[in-house]
Design a protein around this motif. Structure first.
Motif, PDB file in Angstrom:
ATOM      1  N   VAL A   8       0.850  -1.203   0.000  1.00 44.45           N
ATOM      2  CA  VAL A   8       0.000   0.000   0.000  1.00 44.45           C
ATOM      3  C   VAL A   8       0.882   1.249   0.000  1.00 44.45           C
ATOM      4  O   VAL A   8       0.631   2.204  -0.754  1.00 44.45           O
ATOM      5  N   ASN A   9       1.941   1.224   0.817  1.00 42.76           N
ATOM      6  CA  ASN A   9       2.833   2.395   0.869  1.00 42.76           C
ATOM      7  C   ASN A   9       3.439   2.692  -0.497  1.00 42.76           C
ATOM      8  O   ASN A   9       3.491   3.839  -0.935  1.00 42.76           O
TER       9      ASN A   9
ATOM     10  N   ASP B 275       2.881   5.967  -2.836  1.00 43.74           N
ATOM     11  CA  ASP B 275       4.020   6.788  -3.280  1.00 43.74           C
ATOM     12  C   ASP B 275       4.015   6.932  -4.799  1.00 43.74           C
ATOM     13  O   ASP B 275       4.252   8.012  -5.338  1.00 43.74           O
ATOM     14  N   MET B 276       3.726   5.809  -5.474  1.00 44.68           N
ATOM     15  CA  MET B 276       3.699   5.826  -6.932  1.00 44.68           C
ATOM     16  C   MET B 276       2.594   6.776  -7.432  1.00 44.68           C
ATOM     17  O   MET B 276       2.808   7.568  -8.347  1.00 44.68           O
ATOM     18  N   ALA B 277       1.425   6.704  -6.773  1.00 43.28           N
ATOM     19  CA  ALA B 277       0.296   7.552  -7.180  1.00 43.28           C
ATOM     20  C   ALA B 277       0.618   9.026  -6.937  1.00 43.28           C
ATOM     21  O   ALA B 277       0.335   9.879  -7.783  1.00 43.28           O
ATOM     22  N   ALA B 278       1.223   9.333  -5.784  1.00 40.50           N
ATOM     23  CA  ALA B 278       1.561  10.730  -5.466  1.00 40.50           C
ATOM     24  C   ALA B 278       2.496  11.284  -6.534  1.00 40.50           C
ATOM     25  O   ALA B 278       2.308  12.405  -7.030  1.00 40.50           O
ATOM     26  N   GLU B 279       3.491  10.504  -6.903  1.00 31.73           N
ATOM     27  CA  GLU B 279       4.468  10.913  -7.928  1.00 31.73           C
ATOM     28  C   GLU B 279       3.769  11.132  -9.281  1.00 31.73           C
ATOM     29  O   GLU B 279       3.950  12.150  -9.949  1.00 31.73           O
ATOM     30  N   MET B 280       2.936  10.160  -9.642  1.00 28.18           N
ATOM     31  CA  MET B 280       2.256  10.203 -10.934  1.00 28.18           C
ATOM     32  C   MET B 280       1.302  11.402 -11.047  1.00 28.18           C
ATOM     33  O   MET B 280       1.141  11.996 -12.099  1.00 28.18           O
TER      34      MET B 280
ATOM     35  N   PHE C 200       1.354  15.141  -6.475  1.00 30.39           N
ATOM     36  CA  PHE C 200       0.888  15.591  -5.162  1.00 30.39           C
ATOM     37  C   PHE C 200       1.859  15.141  -4.071  1.00 30.39           C
ATOM     38  O   PHE C 200       2.673  14.250  -4.291  1.00 30.39           O
ATOM     39  N   GLU C 201       1.760  15.780  -2.886  1.00 28.33           N
ATOM     40  CA  GLU C 201       2.654  15.433  -1.788  1.00 28.33           C
ATOM     41  C   GLU C 201       2.461  14.010  -1.327  1.00 28.33           C
ATOM     42  O   GLU C 201       3.404  13.326  -0.940  1.00 28.33           O
ATOM     43  N   SER C 202       1.206  13.559  -1.294  1.00 26.06           N
ATOM     44  CA  SER C 202       0.925  12.217  -0.810  1.00 26.06           C
ATOM     45  C   SER C 202      -0.367  11.716  -1.437  1.00 26.06           C
ATOM     46  O   SER C 202      -1.099  12.489  -2.061  1.00 26.06           O
ATOM     47  N   ALA C 203      -0.603  10.433  -1.268  1.00 26.26           N
ATOM     48  CA  ALA C 203      -1.810   9.811  -1.829  1.00 26.26           C
ATOM     49  C   ALA C 203      -2.390   8.863  -0.786  1.00 26.26           C
ATOM     50  O   ALA C 203      -1.714   8.490   0.177  1.00 26.26           O
ATOM     51  N   LEU C 204      -3.649   8.511  -0.955  1.00 21.35           N
ATOM     52  CA  LEU C 204      -4.308   7.590  -0.024  1.00 21.35           C
ATOM     53  C   LEU C 204      -5.027   6.501  -0.807  1.00 21.35           C
ATOM     54  O   LEU C 204      -5.819   6.800  -1.705  1.00 21.35           O
ATOM     55  N   PHE C 205      -4.705   5.257  -0.490  1.00 17.70           N
ATOM     56  CA  PHE C 205      -5.381   4.135  -1.134  1.00 17.70           C
ATOM     57  C   PHE C 205      -6.811   4.026  -0.598  1.00 17.70           C
ATOM     58  O   PHE C 205      -7.034   4.066   0.610  1.00 17.70           O
ATOM     59  N   THR C 206      -7.788   3.926  -1.492  1.00 14.51           N
ATOM     60  CA  THR C 206      -9.167   3.667  -1.067  1.00 14.51           C
ATOM     61  C   THR C 206      -9.666   2.400  -1.758  1.00 14.51           C
ATOM     62  O   THR C 206      -9.150   2.009  -2.806  1.00 14.51           O
TER      63      THR C 206
END
Ligand SMILES: Cc1ncc(COP(=O)(O)O)c(C=O)c1O
Length: 189
Positions: free
Chosen positions: A36-37, A41-46, A49-55
């Motif tokens: 998940v981490n 991280d991959m989503a935030a980069e893509m 954004f600073e960070s992302a949250l898995f839902t």
């Protein structure tokens, strides 16, 4: 046979099932789940954004965003055809006490900026507080033009609104235009 009823009827491939069954897991509450981490991280980069949250679902992601941007008694402006207005069980109202203000989607999927302007409520106890503009890209298979996003973002900024993207198909919008997802996501909060 290729089932064209919806892109949601696709099934995971063997390789995807294998990757899931072999994924390293951990306690997500402690931030210990490495899979998940790394996905976040991959989503935030893509997305830039600073960070992302898995839902667990897109509906959950929309609800979390609406409830993060709006308080009880606030409202969000969205398209009549928006997934987070029409197809999510009225979740923002049911769970967030947030009122949707749906507006006409034009044939190209956009909401006319004049309609958005006209729908922003004055600061008056009679009205819900207009807090957020929510757009969807793609919507009904249509890509929202980048110039439209820039103008909508500028309008939101001028009027003190946050701006949310339902990006269930933002990857399609990026590929269709030959640009990065961050180029689209950069217009949103
Ligand atoms: C535009 C859009 N947003 C959100 C969702 C909700 O996603 P989920 O089915 O994962 O809750 C969908 C589902 O198809 C969608 O098309």
């Amino acid at each position: 046979m290729i089932d064209l009823r919806s892109d949601t009827v696709t099934q995971p491939t063997e390789a995807m099932r294998l990757a899931m069954s072999r994924a390293e897991v951990g306690d997500d509450v402690y931030g210990d789940d490495p899979t998940v981490n790394s996905l976040q991280d991959m989503a935030a980069e893509m997305f830039g954004f600073e960070s992302a949250l898995f839902t667990a679902s897109g509906t959950q992601a929309n609800l979390l965003a609406l409830m993060a941007h709006c308080e009880r008694g606030d409202e969000y402006l969205c398209g009549q055809q928006a997934h987070n207005y029409k197809f999510e069980g009225g979740g923002a109202a049911v769970l967030g006490s947030i009122q949707p203000q749906p507006l006409t989607n034009q044939l190209d999927g956009t909401i006319a900026l004049a309609d958005i302007e006209a729908a922003i409520k004055p600061d008056d106890i009679h009205f819900a507080r207009t807090r957020l503009l929510s757009l969807e890209n793609t919507i009904g298979g249509k890509v929202l033009p980048q110039t439209y996003l820039a103008n909508a973002q500028a309008l939101a900024f001028q009027r003190g609104l946050k701006i949310h993207l339902d990006g269930a198909r933002v990857a399609n919008a990026a590929v269709a235009q030959g640009i990065g997802i961050a180029d689209i996501a950069g217009h949103f909060d």
